[in-house]
Design a protein around this motif. Structure first.
Motif, PDB file in Angstrom:
ATOM      1  N   GLU A  43      -3.211  13.818   1.765  1.00  0.00           N
ATOM      2  CA  GLU A  43      -1.921  14.419   1.414  1.00  0.00           C
ATOM      3  C   GLU A  43      -1.594  14.164  -0.056  1.00  0.00           C
ATOM      4  OE1 GLU A  43      -0.040  16.375   3.374  1.00  0.00           O
ATOM      5  OE2 GLU A  43      -1.555  16.171   4.928  1.00  0.00           O
ATOM      6  N   ILE A  44      -1.887  12.977  -0.510  1.00  0.00           N
ATOM      7  CA  ILE A  44      -1.670  12.645  -1.920  1.00  0.00           C
ATOM      8  C   ILE A  44      -2.586  13.494  -2.785  1.00  0.00           C
ATOM      9  CG2 ILE A  44      -1.954  10.816  -3.641  1.00  0.00           C
ATOM     10  CD1 ILE A  44      -1.028   8.876  -1.392  1.00  0.00           C
ATOM     11  N   TYR A  45      -3.832  13.575  -2.388  1.00  0.00           N
ATOM     12  CA  TYR A  45      -4.794  14.389  -3.143  1.00  0.00           C
ATOM     13  C   TYR A  45      -4.286  15.826  -3.277  1.00  0.00           C
ATOM     14  CZ  TYR A  45      -9.114  16.603  -4.614  1.00  0.00           C
ATOM     15  OH  TYR A  45     -10.042  17.319  -5.320  1.00  0.00           O
ATOM     16  N   GLN A  46      -3.872  16.405  -2.165  1.00  0.00           N
ATOM     17  CA  GLN A  46      -3.425  17.803  -2.185  1.00  0.00           C
ATOM     18  C   GLN A  46      -2.190  17.979  -3.056  1.00  0.00           C
ATOM     19  OE1 GLN A  46      -5.255  20.318  -0.605  1.00  0.00           O
ATOM     20  NE2 GLN A  46      -4.020  21.434  -2.078  1.00  0.00           N
ATOM     21  N   ALA A  47      -1.240  17.078  -2.943  1.00  0.00           N
ATOM     22  CA  ALA A  47      -0.007  17.168  -3.726  1.00  0.00           C
ATOM     23  C   ALA A  47      -0.300  17.094  -5.223  1.00  0.00           C
ATOM     24  CB  ALA A  47       0.958  16.057  -3.322  1.00  0.00           C
ATOM     25  N   VAL A  48      -1.155  16.162  -5.597  1.00  0.00           N
ATOM     26  CA  VAL A  48      -1.476  15.992  -7.018  1.00  0.00           C
ATOM     27  C   VAL A  48      -2.354  17.142  -7.508  1.00  0.00           C
ATOM     28  CG1 VAL A  48      -2.612  14.496  -8.712  1.00  0.00           C
ATOM     29  CG2 VAL A  48      -1.191  13.494  -6.899  1.00  0.00           C
ATOM     30  N   ILE A  50       0.845  -1.200   0.000  1.00  0.00           N
ATOM     31  CA  ILE A  50       0.000   0.000   0.000  1.00  0.00           C
ATOM     32  C   ILE A  50       0.880   1.249   0.000  1.00  0.00           C
ATOM     33  CG2 ILE A  50      -1.681   1.347   1.317  1.00  0.00           C
ATOM     34  CD1 ILE A  50      -2.797  -1.382   2.330  1.00  0.00           C
ATOM     35  N   ARG A  51       1.916   1.261   0.838  1.00  0.00           N
ATOM     36  CA  ARG A  51       2.852   2.405   0.864  1.00  0.00           C
ATOM     37  C   ARG A  51       3.466   2.654  -0.507  1.00  0.00           C
ATOM     38  NH1 ARG A  51       4.892   0.019   5.337  1.00  0.00           N
ATOM     39  NH2 ARG A  51       4.119   1.005   7.198  1.00  0.00           N
ATOM     40  N   ARG A  52       3.903   1.557  -1.124  1.00  0.00           N
ATOM     41  CA  ARG A  52       4.543   1.680  -2.443  1.00  0.00           C
ATOM     42  C   ARG A  52       3.571   2.246  -3.475  1.00  0.00           C
ATOM     43  NH1 ARG A  52       4.221  -1.396  -6.534  1.00  0.00           N
ATOM     44  NH2 ARG A  52       3.470  -3.214  -5.424  1.00  0.00           N
ATOM     45  N   ARG A  53       2.362   1.697  -3.507  1.00  0.00           N
ATOM     46  CA  ARG A  53       1.358   2.155  -4.481  1.00  0.00           C
ATOM     47  C   ARG A  53       0.957   3.607  -4.224  1.00  0.00           C
ATOM     48  NH1 ARG A  53      -2.042  -1.774  -6.699  1.00  0.00           N
ATOM     49  NH2 ARG A  53      -2.938  -0.035  -7.834  1.00  0.00           N
ATOM     50  N   MET A  54       0.868   3.979  -2.957  1.00  0.00           N
ATOM     51  CA  MET A  54       0.528   5.369  -2.640  1.00  0.00           C
ATOM     52  C   MET A  54       1.673   6.291  -3.047  1.00  0.00           C
ATOM     53  SD  MET A  54      -1.455   4.923   1.011  1.00  0.00           S
ATOM     54  CE  MET A  54      -2.166   6.579   1.109  1.00  0.00           C
ATOM     55  N   GLY A  55       2.891   5.876  -2.792  1.00  0.00           N
ATOM     56  CA  GLY A  55       4.043   6.674  -3.182  1.00  0.00           C
ATOM     57  C   GLY A  55       4.133   6.869  -4.687  1.00  0.00           C
ATOM     58  N   GLU A  56       3.712   5.878  -5.448  1.00  0.00           N
ATOM     59  CA  GLU A  56       3.724   5.979  -6.916  1.00  0.00           C
ATOM     60  C   GLU A  56       2.820   7.103  -7.412  1.00  0.00           C
ATOM     61  OE1 GLU A  56       2.564   2.083  -8.157  1.00  0.00           O
ATOM     62  OE2 GLU A  56       4.546   1.214  -7.751  1.00  0.00           O
ATOM     63  N   GLN A  57       1.800   7.424  -6.639  1.00  0.00           N
ATOM     64  CA  GLN A  57       0.851   8.452  -7.074  1.00  0.00           C
ATOM     65  C   GLN A  57       1.465   9.851  -7.097  1.00  0.00           C
ATOM     66  OE1 GLN A  57      -1.948   7.102  -8.325  1.00  0.00           O
ATOM     67  NE2 GLN A  57      -0.963   5.242  -7.603  1.00  0.00           N
ATOM     68  N   VAL A  58       2.566  10.046  -6.389  1.00  0.00           N
ATOM     69  CA  VAL A  58       3.187  11.380  -6.327  1.00  0.00           C
ATOM     70  C   VAL A  58       4.564  11.418  -6.996  1.00  0.00           C
ATOM     71  CG1 VAL A  58       1.917  12.108  -4.275  1.00  0.00           C
ATOM     72  CG2 VAL A  58       4.134  10.960  -4.014  1.00  0.00           C
ATOM     73  N   LEU A  59       4.942  10.355  -7.689  1.00  0.00           N
ATOM     74  CA  LEU A  59       6.261  10.310  -8.317  1.00  0.00           C
ATOM     75  C   LEU A  59       6.503  11.465  -9.282  1.00  0.00           C
ATOM     76  CD1 LEU A  59       6.919   6.537  -9.028  1.00  0.00           C
ATOM     77  CD2 LEU A  59       8.108   8.038  -7.417  1.00  0.00           C
ATOM     78  N   ASP A  60       5.467  11.893  -9.980  1.00  0.00           N
ATOM     79  CA  ASP A  60       5.643  12.962 -10.962  1.00  0.00           C
ATOM     80  C   ASP A  60       5.335  14.347 -10.385  1.00  0.00           C
ATOM     81  OD1 ASP A  60       2.951  12.407 -10.732  1.00  0.00           O
ATOM     82  OD2 ASP A  60       2.559  12.409 -12.884  1.00  0.00           O
ATOM     83  N   CYS A  61       5.170  14.414  -9.088  1.00  0.00           N
ATOM     84  CA  CYS A  61       4.953  15.706  -8.429  1.00  0.00           C
ATOM     85  C   CYS A  61       6.298  16.361  -8.130  1.00  0.00           C
ATOM     86  CB  CYS A  61       4.160  15.521  -7.125  1.00  0.00           C
ATOM     87  SG  CYS A  61       2.455  15.016  -7.381  1.00  0.00           S
TER      88      CYS A  61
END
Length: 104
Positions: free
Chosen positions: A71-76, A33-44
């Motif tokens: 946090e992911i939502y806000q970053a993206v 789950i951590r890895r998949r969540m981290g992937e969501q912000v790789l291009d941020c």
């Protein structure tokens, strides 16, 4: 005669409550789950991505990870807009199946 059913009803309610409770995530599940969540912000932006990944690493439960979706939502959203942020966060929901309390 009614009193004979009370213990049976109590057991049924307890069993139902136990079945509704979330199971505890394994270490491997949390890491996935951590890895998949981290992937969501790789291009941020790098600074933002590092901050989010740091928060993900600090999370020790499925619930803590679930709450970090904001946090992911806000970053993206800051970089790519709200529709893209929503799409990415929505992709994460299946990862938490059975790991969170059921609303009700």
């Amino acid at each position: 005669m009614m009193f004979a059913f009370k213990p049976l009803a109590r057991v049924a309610v307890q069993l139902g409550d136990r079945l509704k409770r979330p199971r505890k995530a394994t270490a491997a599940e949390l890491e996935q789950i951590r890895r998949r969540m981290g992937e969501q912000v790789l291009d941020c932006e790098l600074k933002t991505a590092r901050r989010v990944r740091s928060q993900l690493e600090g999370a020790r439960t499925a619930m803590q990870l679930w709450l970090l979706r904001s946090e992911i939502y806000q970053a993206v959203a800051d970089q790519f807009g709200q529709p893209e942020a929503q799409r990415r966060v929505d992709r994460l929901a299946p990862l938490f199946a059975g790991l969170l309390p059921v609303r009700g």
